[in-house]
Design an enzyme around this catalytic site. Structure first.
Site, PDB file in Angstrom:
ATOM      1  N   HIS A 119      -2.100 -26.621  26.133  1.00 21.15           N
ATOM      2  CA  HIS A 119      -1.522 -24.822  27.282  1.00 21.15           C
ATOM      3  C   HIS A 119      -2.939 -24.511  27.543  1.00 21.15           C
ATOM      4  O   HIS A 119      -3.720 -24.076  27.812  1.00 21.15           O
ATOM      5  CB  HIS A 119      -1.734 -23.737  26.059  1.00 21.15           C
ATOM      6  CG  HIS A 119      -0.278 -24.509  24.220  1.00 21.15           C
ATOM      7  ND1 HIS A 119       0.508 -24.219  24.374  1.00 21.15           N
ATOM      8  CD2 HIS A 119      -0.771 -25.763  23.545  1.00 21.15           C
ATOM      9  CE1 HIS A 119       1.209 -24.632  22.919  1.00 21.15           C
ATOM     10  NE2 HIS A 119       0.603 -25.980  22.844  1.00 21.15           N
ATOM     11  N   HIS A 123       0.469 -32.375  25.324  1.00 16.72           N
ATOM     12  CA  HIS A 123       0.398 -31.426  26.041  1.00 16.72           C
ATOM     13  C   HIS A 123      -0.805 -30.158  25.875  1.00 16.72           C
ATOM     14  O   HIS A 123      -1.514 -30.101  24.634  1.00 16.72           O
ATOM     15  CB  HIS A 123       1.595 -30.149  25.785  1.00 16.72           C
ATOM     16  CG  HIS A 123       1.806 -29.761  24.516  1.00 16.72           C
ATOM     17  ND1 HIS A 123       2.266 -31.025  22.842  1.00 16.72           N
ATOM     18  CD2 HIS A 123       1.840 -29.010  24.048  1.00 16.72           C
ATOM     19  CE1 HIS A 123       2.492 -30.435  22.268  1.00 16.72           C
ATOM     20  NE2 HIS A 123       1.979 -28.877  22.454  1.00 16.72           N
TER      21      HIS A 123
HETATM   22  P1  AMP Z   1       2.291 -26.578  20.475  1.00 20.59           P
HETATM   23  O1  AMP Z   1       2.786 -26.479  18.873  1.00 20.59           O
HETATM   24  O2  AMP Z   1       1.190 -27.041  20.662  1.00 20.59           O
HETATM   25  O3  AMP Z   1       2.812 -28.585  19.991  1.00 20.59           O
HETATM   26  O4  AMP Z   1       3.454 -26.493  21.800  1.00 20.59           O
HETATM   27  C1  AMP Z   1       4.346 -26.800  22.157  1.00 20.59           C
HETATM   28  C2  AMP Z   1       5.279 -25.771  22.634  1.00 20.59           C
HETATM   29  O5  AMP Z   1       6.095 -26.123  23.280  1.00 20.59           O
HETATM   30  C3  AMP Z   1       5.368 -23.951  22.424  1.00 20.59           C
HETATM   31  O6  AMP Z   1       4.798 -23.851  22.571  1.00 20.59           O
HETATM   32  C4  AMP Z   1       7.090 -24.260  22.596  1.00 20.59           C
HETATM   33  O7  AMP Z   1       6.924 -23.134  22.897  1.00 20.59           O
HETATM   34  C5  AMP Z   1       7.224 -25.248  23.790  1.00 20.59           C
HETATM   35  N1  AMP Z   1       8.194 -25.948  23.761  1.00 20.59           N
HETATM   36  C6  AMP Z   1       8.934 -26.448  23.049  1.00 20.59           C
HETATM   37  N2  AMP Z   1       9.997 -26.870  23.612  1.00 20.59           N
HETATM   38  C7  AMP Z   1      10.369 -26.370  24.820  1.00 20.59           C
HETATM   39  C8  AMP Z   1      11.028 -26.229  25.992  1.00 20.59           C
HETATM   40  N3  AMP Z   1      12.204 -27.480  25.882  1.00 20.59           N
HETATM   41  N4  AMP Z   1      10.513 -26.369  27.420  1.00 20.59           N
HETATM   42  C9  AMP Z   1       9.462 -25.387  27.426  1.00 20.59           C
HETATM   43  N5  AMP Z   1       8.429 -25.642  26.471  1.00 20.59           N
HETATM   44  C10 AMP Z   1       8.760 -25.753  25.475  1.00 20.59           C
END
Ligand code: AMP
Ligand code: ZN
Length: 135
Positions: free
Chosen positions: A102, A100
């Protein structure tokens, strides 16, 4: 799809998400954390862990979607810039192991600080270049 992956579950509709954008290869939705207004995640519709293993077709599609959404935020939604970032690997602070990017939409007076502020890293750039240059 990966049965244990929460973002695959979002793609299958098993977990709700606030959709922002979708095309053949990508899906984008709001980050659940609520840390930044409009914090958006852009993912491929096929399960890859991160930029290290993602197929080029999907990686290109994801970065194109990042550009489309970012332009929408700046041209139509009142923002003037975006932070775009990706964490690849647990050591790089990746917590969800489905690729993903951001997007954090920004205005000049929002008060956020998104970029890292590490200081005091004393490096000899020629030594680093000798180690890291792609040959
Ligand atoms: P990372 O730390 O780069 O892996 O980012 C993962 C992101 O996914 C974090 O910012 C979380 O807040 C987000 N996240 C986790 N679960 C969900 C969810 N069910 N819906 C939307 N965002 C999520
Ligand atoms: Zn997945």
């Amino acid at each position: 799809m990966n049965d244990n992956c929460i973002f695959c579950k979002i793609l299958k509709g098993e977990i709700p998400s606030a959709k922002i954008y979708e095309d053949e290869y990508t899906y984008a939705f709001l980050d659940i954390s609520g840390d930044f207004y409009g914090h958006t995640l852009v993912i491929p519709k096929q399960h890859f862990e991160n930029v290290l293993d993602c197929e080029t077709t999907y990686l290109n599609a994801v970065i194109n979607a990042v550009q489309t959404i970012s332009n929408h935020y700046v041209n139509n939604c009142g923002f003037s810039g975006v932070n775009v970032f990706n964490n690849s690997g647990a050591s790089a602070e990746q917590s969800v192991m489905h690729l993903h990017f951001h997007i954090v939409p920004r205005t000049s007076n929002d008060g956020y600080h998104v970029s890292p502020t590490n200081e005091g890293v004393k490096v000899d750039l020629s030594e680093v270049k000798a180690k890291l240059e792609v040959k």
